[in-house]
Write a protein that holds these residues in place. Structure first.
Motif, PDB file in Angstrom:
ATOM      1  N   ILE A 132       2.601   5.436   7.047  1.00 31.53           N
ATOM      2  CA  ILE A 132       3.916   6.080   7.116  1.00 31.53           C
ATOM      3  C   ILE A 132       3.952   7.115   8.239  1.00 31.53           C
ATOM      4  O   ILE A 132       2.937   7.712   8.590  1.00 31.53           O
ATOM      5  CB  ILE A 132       4.286   6.775   5.786  1.00 31.53           C
ATOM      6  CG1 ILE A 132       3.266   7.881   5.451  1.00 31.53           C
ATOM      7  CG2 ILE A 132       4.389   5.773   4.659  1.00 31.53           C
ATOM      8  CD1 ILE A 132       3.707   8.784   4.304  1.00 31.53           C
ATOM      9  N   GLU A 133       5.120   7.304   8.808  1.00 33.69           N
ATOM     10  CA  GLU A 133       5.389   8.433   9.703  1.00 33.69           C
ATOM     11  C   GLU A 133       6.212   9.447   8.923  1.00 33.69           C
ATOM     12  O   GLU A 133       7.254   9.110   8.365  1.00 33.69           O
ATOM     13  CB  GLU A 133       6.172   7.987  10.934  1.00 33.69           C
ATOM     14  CG  GLU A 133       5.384   7.153  11.919  1.00 33.69           C
ATOM     15  CD  GLU A 133       6.210   6.807  13.149  1.00 33.69           C
ATOM     16  OE1 GLU A 133       7.221   7.496  13.402  1.00 33.69           O
ATOM     17  OE2 GLU A 133       5.867   5.830  13.834  1.00 33.69           O
ATOM     18  N   SER A 134       5.751  10.673   8.864  1.00 37.80           N
ATOM     19  CA  SER A 134       6.460  11.715   8.131  1.00 37.80           C
ATOM     20  C   SER A 134       5.973  13.079   8.592  1.00 37.80           C
ATOM     21  O   SER A 134       4.806  13.231   8.993  1.00 37.80           O
ATOM     22  CB  SER A 134       6.240  11.563   6.627  1.00 37.80           C
ATOM     23  OG  SER A 134       6.828  12.629   5.917  1.00 37.80           O
ATOM     24  N   THR A 140       0.814   7.942  -5.848  1.00 34.76           N
ATOM     25  CA  THR A 140       0.937   7.951  -7.309  1.00 34.76           C
ATOM     26  C   THR A 140       2.082   7.065  -7.775  1.00 34.76           C
ATOM     27  O   THR A 140       1.949   6.274  -8.715  1.00 34.76           O
ATOM     28  CB  THR A 140       1.148   9.393  -7.825  1.00 34.76           C
ATOM     29  OG1 THR A 140      -0.002  10.185  -7.482  1.00 34.76           O
ATOM     30  CG2 THR A 140       1.339   9.404  -9.331  1.00 34.76           C
ATOM     31  N   LYS A 141       3.234   7.193  -7.083  1.00 30.09           N
ATOM     32  CA  LYS A 141       4.408   6.411  -7.486  1.00 30.09           C
ATOM     33  C   LYS A 141       4.174   4.918  -7.270  1.00 30.09           C
ATOM     34  O   LYS A 141       4.585   4.089  -8.088  1.00 30.09           O
ATOM     35  CB  LYS A 141       5.636   6.892  -6.715  1.00 30.09           C
ATOM     36  CG  LYS A 141       6.933   6.306  -7.232  1.00 30.09           C
ATOM     37  CD  LYS A 141       8.150   7.040  -6.681  1.00 30.09           C
ATOM     38  CE  LYS A 141       8.290   8.411  -7.296  1.00 30.09           C
ATOM     39  NZ  LYS A 141       9.586   9.053  -6.929  1.00 30.09           N
ATOM     40  N   LEU A 142       3.512   4.562  -6.174  1.00 32.97           N
ATOM     41  CA  LEU A 142       3.203   3.151  -5.925  1.00 32.97           C
ATOM     42  C   LEU A 142       2.279   2.596  -7.004  1.00 32.97           C
ATOM     43  O   LEU A 142       2.470   1.472  -7.488  1.00 32.97           O
ATOM     44  CB  LEU A 142       2.550   2.992  -4.545  1.00 32.97           C
ATOM     45  CG  LEU A 142       3.466   3.136  -3.329  1.00 32.97           C
ATOM     46  CD1 LEU A 142       2.645   3.250  -2.050  1.00 32.97           C
ATOM     47  CD2 LEU A 142       4.446   1.969  -3.236  1.00 32.97           C
ATOM     48  N   ARG A 143       1.276   3.375  -7.396  1.00 31.22           N
ATOM     49  CA  ARG A 143       0.340   2.914  -8.424  1.00 31.22           C
ATOM     50  C   ARG A 143       1.058   2.728  -9.761  1.00 31.22           C
ATOM     51  O   ARG A 143       0.844   1.743 -10.468  1.00 31.22           O
ATOM     52  CB  ARG A 143      -0.806   3.909  -8.587  1.00 31.22           C
ATOM     53  CG  ARG A 143      -1.890   3.429  -9.566  1.00 31.22           C
ATOM     54  CD  ARG A 143      -3.082   4.353  -9.631  1.00 31.22           C
ATOM     55  NE  ARG A 143      -2.742   5.643 -10.188  1.00 31.22           N
ATOM     56  CZ  ARG A 143      -2.700   6.790  -9.499  1.00 31.22           C
ATOM     57  NH1 ARG A 143      -2.969   6.785  -8.199  1.00 31.22           N
ATOM     58  NH2 ARG A 143      -2.372   7.923 -10.078  1.00 31.22           N
ATOM     59  N   GLU A 144       1.955   3.664 -10.096  1.00 30.57           N
ATOM     60  CA  GLU A 144       2.656   3.597 -11.378  1.00 30.57           C
ATOM     61  C   GLU A 144       3.649   2.437 -11.418  1.00 30.57           C
ATOM     62  O   GLU A 144       3.772   1.756 -12.439  1.00 30.57           O
ATOM     63  CB  GLU A 144       3.398   4.914 -11.624  1.00 30.57           C
ATOM     64  CG  GLU A 144       2.480   6.093 -11.890  1.00 30.57           C
ATOM     65  CD  GLU A 144       3.226   7.415 -11.966  1.00 30.57           C
ATOM     66  OE1 GLU A 144       2.612   8.411 -12.399  1.00 30.57           O
ATOM     67  OE2 GLU A 144       4.426   7.455 -11.584  1.00 30.57           O
ATOM     68  N   ARG A 145       4.323   2.187 -10.308  1.00 35.22           N
ATOM     69  CA  ARG A 145       5.414   1.199 -10.309  1.00 35.22           C
ATOM     70  C   ARG A 145       4.938  -0.208  -9.943  1.00 35.22           C
ATOM     71  O   ARG A 145       5.462  -1.197 -10.458  1.00 35.22           O
ATOM     72  CB  ARG A 145       6.510   1.655  -9.337  1.00 35.22           C
ATOM     73  CG  ARG A 145       7.092   3.028  -9.671  1.00 35.22           C
ATOM     74  CD  ARG A 145       8.446   2.937 -10.302  1.00 35.22           C
ATOM     75  NE  ARG A 145       9.455   2.610  -9.318  1.00 35.22           N
ATOM     76  CZ  ARG A 145      10.131   3.513  -8.594  1.00 35.22           C
ATOM     77  NH1 ARG A 145       9.889   4.808  -8.754  1.00 35.22           N
ATOM     78  NH2 ARG A 145      11.039   3.131  -7.739  1.00 35.22           N
ATOM     79  N   ILE A 146       3.977  -0.313  -9.061  1.00 35.87           N
ATOM     80  CA  ILE A 146       3.466  -1.625  -8.653  1.00 35.87           C
ATOM     81  C   ILE A 146       2.334  -2.076  -9.560  1.00 35.87           C
ATOM     82  O   ILE A 146       2.099  -3.264  -9.749  1.00 35.87           O
ATOM     83  CB  ILE A 146       2.985  -1.600  -7.178  1.00 35.87           C
ATOM     84  CG1 ILE A 146       4.132  -1.168  -6.253  1.00 35.87           C
ATOM     85  CG2 ILE A 146       2.443  -2.958  -6.741  1.00 35.87           C
ATOM     86  CD1 ILE A 146       5.288  -2.139  -6.179  1.00 35.87           C
ATOM     87  N   GLY A 147       1.620  -1.109 -10.135  1.00 38.11           N
ATOM     88  CA  GLY A 147       0.497  -1.448 -11.010  1.00 38.11           C
ATOM     89  C   GLY A 147      -0.778  -1.682 -10.242  1.00 38.11           C
ATOM     90  O   GLY A 147      -1.685  -2.382 -10.720  1.00 38.11           O
ATOM     91  N   VAL A 163       2.013  12.165   0.863  1.00 36.90           N
ATOM     92  CA  VAL A 163       0.967  11.144   0.730  1.00 36.90           C
ATOM     93  C   VAL A 163       0.506  10.980  -0.714  1.00 36.90           C
ATOM     94  O   VAL A 163       0.559   9.867  -1.266  1.00 36.90           O
ATOM     95  CB  VAL A 163      -0.220  11.448   1.673  1.00 36.90           C
ATOM     96  CG1 VAL A 163      -1.377  10.483   1.395  1.00 36.90           C
ATOM     97  CG2 VAL A 163       0.227  11.319   3.126  1.00 36.90           C
ATOM     98  N   PRO A 164       0.031  12.049  -1.400  1.00 33.43           N
ATOM     99  CA  PRO A 164      -0.409  11.856  -2.792  1.00 33.43           C
ATOM    100  C   PRO A 164       0.739  11.476  -3.723  1.00 33.43           C
ATOM    101  O   PRO A 164       0.562  10.695  -4.657  1.00 33.43           O
ATOM    102  CB  PRO A 164      -1.018  13.207  -3.179  1.00 33.43           C
ATOM    103  CG  PRO A 164      -0.429  14.188  -2.215  1.00 33.43           C
ATOM    104  CD  PRO A 164      -0.216  13.434  -0.946  1.00 33.43           C
ATOM    105  N   GLN A 174      -3.457   2.500  -0.928  1.00 29.57           N
ATOM    106  CA  GLN A 174      -3.770   3.611  -0.044  1.00 29.57           C
ATOM    107  C   GLN A 174      -2.551   3.957   0.812  1.00 29.57           C
ATOM    108  O   GLN A 174      -1.871   3.094   1.342  1.00 29.57           O
ATOM    109  CB  GLN A 174      -4.945   3.243   0.869  1.00 29.57           C
ATOM    110  CG  GLN A 174      -5.317   4.324   1.887  1.00 29.57           C
ATOM    111  CD  GLN A 174      -6.375   3.833   2.862  1.00 29.57           C
ATOM    112  OE1 GLN A 174      -6.988   2.794   2.651  1.00 29.57           O
ATOM    113  NE2 GLN A 174      -6.565   4.575   3.936  1.00 29.57           N
ATOM    114  N   VAL A 175      -2.257   5.244   0.929  1.00 27.88           N
ATOM    115  CA  VAL A 175      -1.173   5.719   1.797  1.00 27.88           C
ATOM    116  C   VAL A 175      -1.786   6.516   2.938  1.00 27.88           C
ATOM    117  O   VAL A 175      -2.549   7.460   2.711  1.00 27.88           O
ATOM    118  CB  VAL A 175      -0.163   6.585   1.017  1.00 27.88           C
ATOM    119  CG1 VAL A 175       0.920   7.115   1.965  1.00 27.88           C
ATOM    120  CG2 VAL A 175       0.463   5.795  -0.123  1.00 27.88           C
ATOM    121  N   GLU A 176      -1.484   6.137   4.157  1.00 31.36           N
ATOM    122  CA  GLU A 176      -2.072   6.760   5.337  1.00 31.36           C
ATOM    123  C   GLU A 176      -0.972   7.297   6.250  1.00 31.36           C
ATOM    124  O   GLU A 176      -0.062   6.557   6.642  1.00 31.36           O
ATOM    125  CB  GLU A 176      -2.916   5.730   6.095  1.00 31.36           C
ATOM    126  CG  GLU A 176      -3.569   6.262   7.358  1.00 31.36           C
ATOM    127  CD  GLU A 176      -4.360   5.184   8.075  1.00 31.36           C
ATOM    128  OE1 GLU A 176      -4.413   5.220   9.323  1.00 31.36           O
ATOM    129  OE2 GLU A 176      -4.913   4.296   7.387  1.00 31.36           O
TER     130      GLU A 176
END
Length: 422
Positions: free
Chosen positions: A370-372, A383-390, A378-379, A394-396
């Motif tokens: 991501i660009e931000s 967390t949201k990706l892990r909870e929603r995608i299962g 990042v954290p 990694q977010v870089e």
């Protein structure tokens, strides 16, 4: 006020158009003459459409390889055709597609329905932010806008800054582009001090990507532009077959011009109501380049719900969920890129992103770049990706302008896996 045909009347019209098309192409189209040779015509009911063979993009590509340059899927002598377009080629060899004056008029008619559902009228100034290449979608939108009587503003090879200034100077009220480019234009506007929130643009119609039907992406674009976003879906080989409405909760199939089915891509049987499947379409007004029971590769949810907007045509909640060939399996989890995008776009701090599949220790993995300007994202996003995608993803964070921007179809997925999962 638009008056729609009752369901029985609509089905009767569809069957009549379908039989007229089938009888014509069986006699005049070499490609379909072979495919329909064992079919008894006319069909007695719409349900008998399932007796027709499917058509796939691979068949059409192979036909053009065998009979270059245009293949045998044309029903008129070559001198009757007036328009040439081609597919993007993002999933393989581009298809070369021809239209007669009549069938391109049909394309325009389909786009008129898109404009109508988006509330666009002849009073609007319509800005087309694309380069006028061989992609058919916005060419048809351009001609349909002329037929509508609206002022049409093309931007050709202009830069993004030039396009923004062109929009402002000409008081554009409607913007047509991909969802990715709407976001990029907003980024460029901010960098150059151009106030798009208070611009005359009140309507954005997107095409080319599923993002316009992804609520978080739509919300982000609407917030940045201060305008309402309407989605549109079509295919060069099929037509402009679907559009969103004032409810913004899915897509309507233009059933006056298309017959839609939703099948299990493995069994090729219809899926049950509420289940996910592959959209299969038959265009009814393009006899010069027909597509009968065409497997689009688009994954949708089959529904019998009616939209509160009053449009009775077949409704696809959530629109296009993703492409059948976009789905990957990572550590036992089915993943569509659009599912990841829907989560990322909840963060307005993300300027651009990319999804990367790779292999590590003989295991397939996934990461998001991501660009931000925010480090805290990042954290939170991980967390949201892990909870929603299962799945742990990694977010870089990467430097600004490290990732590519797109004016047409975005390519935000990079596959670096050493072993491909079919």
């Amino acid at each position: 006020m638009v008056v729609y045909a009752q369901e029985f009347e609509l089905k009767e019209r569809q069957l009549k158009k379908l039989n007229e098309l089938l009888i014509f192409v069986k006699s005049h189209n070499e490609f379909y003459h072979k495919k329909l040779q064992n079919i008894t015509l006319p069909l007695r009911s719409l349900e008998e459409i399932t007796t027709l063979p499917f058509t796939t993009k691979k068949e059409l590509v192979d036909d053009q390889k065998k009979h270059p340059p245009y293949g045998q899927n044309h029903s008129y002598p070559l001198e009757e055709y007036v328009r040439y377009h081609q597919t993007s080629g993002t999933t393989g060899r581009p298809l070369k597609i021809l239209d007669t004056k009549k069938t391109f008029d049909w394309w325009e008619t389909c786009w008129i329905e898109v404009y109508r559902s988006s509330g666009v009228t002849k009073k609007d100034h319509i800005f087309l932010a694309f380069s006028f290449g061989p992609f058919i979608g916005f060419w048809a939108a351009f001609e349909a806008a002329k037929r509508l009587g609206a002022l049409v503003i093309s931007s050709g090879s202009q830069s993004s800054v030039e396009r923004l200034r062109n929009m402002m100077e000409n008081q554009a009220t409607v913007l047509l582009c991909t969802p990715s480019y709407a976001l990029h234009l907003a980024e460029v506007a901010k960098e150059n001090g151009i106030d798009i929130q208070n611009s005359p643009v009140r309507t954005i119609i997107t095409a080319g990507e599923p993002g316009g039907s992804v609520p978080s992406t739509r919300n982000q674009i609407e917030s940045l532009w201060g305008a309402k976003l309407y989605d549109h879906v079509g295919m060069t080989e099929m037509g402009a077959y679907g559009y969103s409405c004032s409810e913004q909760n899915g897509l309507h199939i233009n059933e006056s011009e298309f017959i839609a089915e939703v099948i299990d891509p493995k069994t090729l049987k219809p899926v049950a109501i509420g289940e996910k499947g592959e959209l299969v379409l038959t265009n009814l007004g393009r006899d010069g380049y027909p597509a009968l029971r065409y497997r689009t590769g688009d994954m949708v949810i089959r529904s019998n719900k009616k939209c509160p907007c009053g449009n009775p045509y077949q409704f696809l909640p959530e629109g296009i969920i993703g492409r059948a060939d976009d789905m990957v399996v990572i550590r036992g989890i089915n993943i569509y890129p659009s599912s990841i995008e829907s989560i990322i776009r909840e963060y307005s701090e993300v300027k651009e992103f990319r999804i990367v599949y790779y292999t590590e220790n003989e295991m397939d993995q996934i990461k998001v770049e991501i660009e931000s300007n925010s480090d805290e994202i990042v954290p939170s996003l991980a967390t949201k990706l892990r909870e929603r995608i299962g799945l742990r993803i990694q977010v870089e964070k990467v430097p600004d302008n490290h990732l590519p921007r797109f004016t047409m179809k975005a390519k935000r997925v990079v596959d670096k896996r050493s072993k491909r999962v079919s």
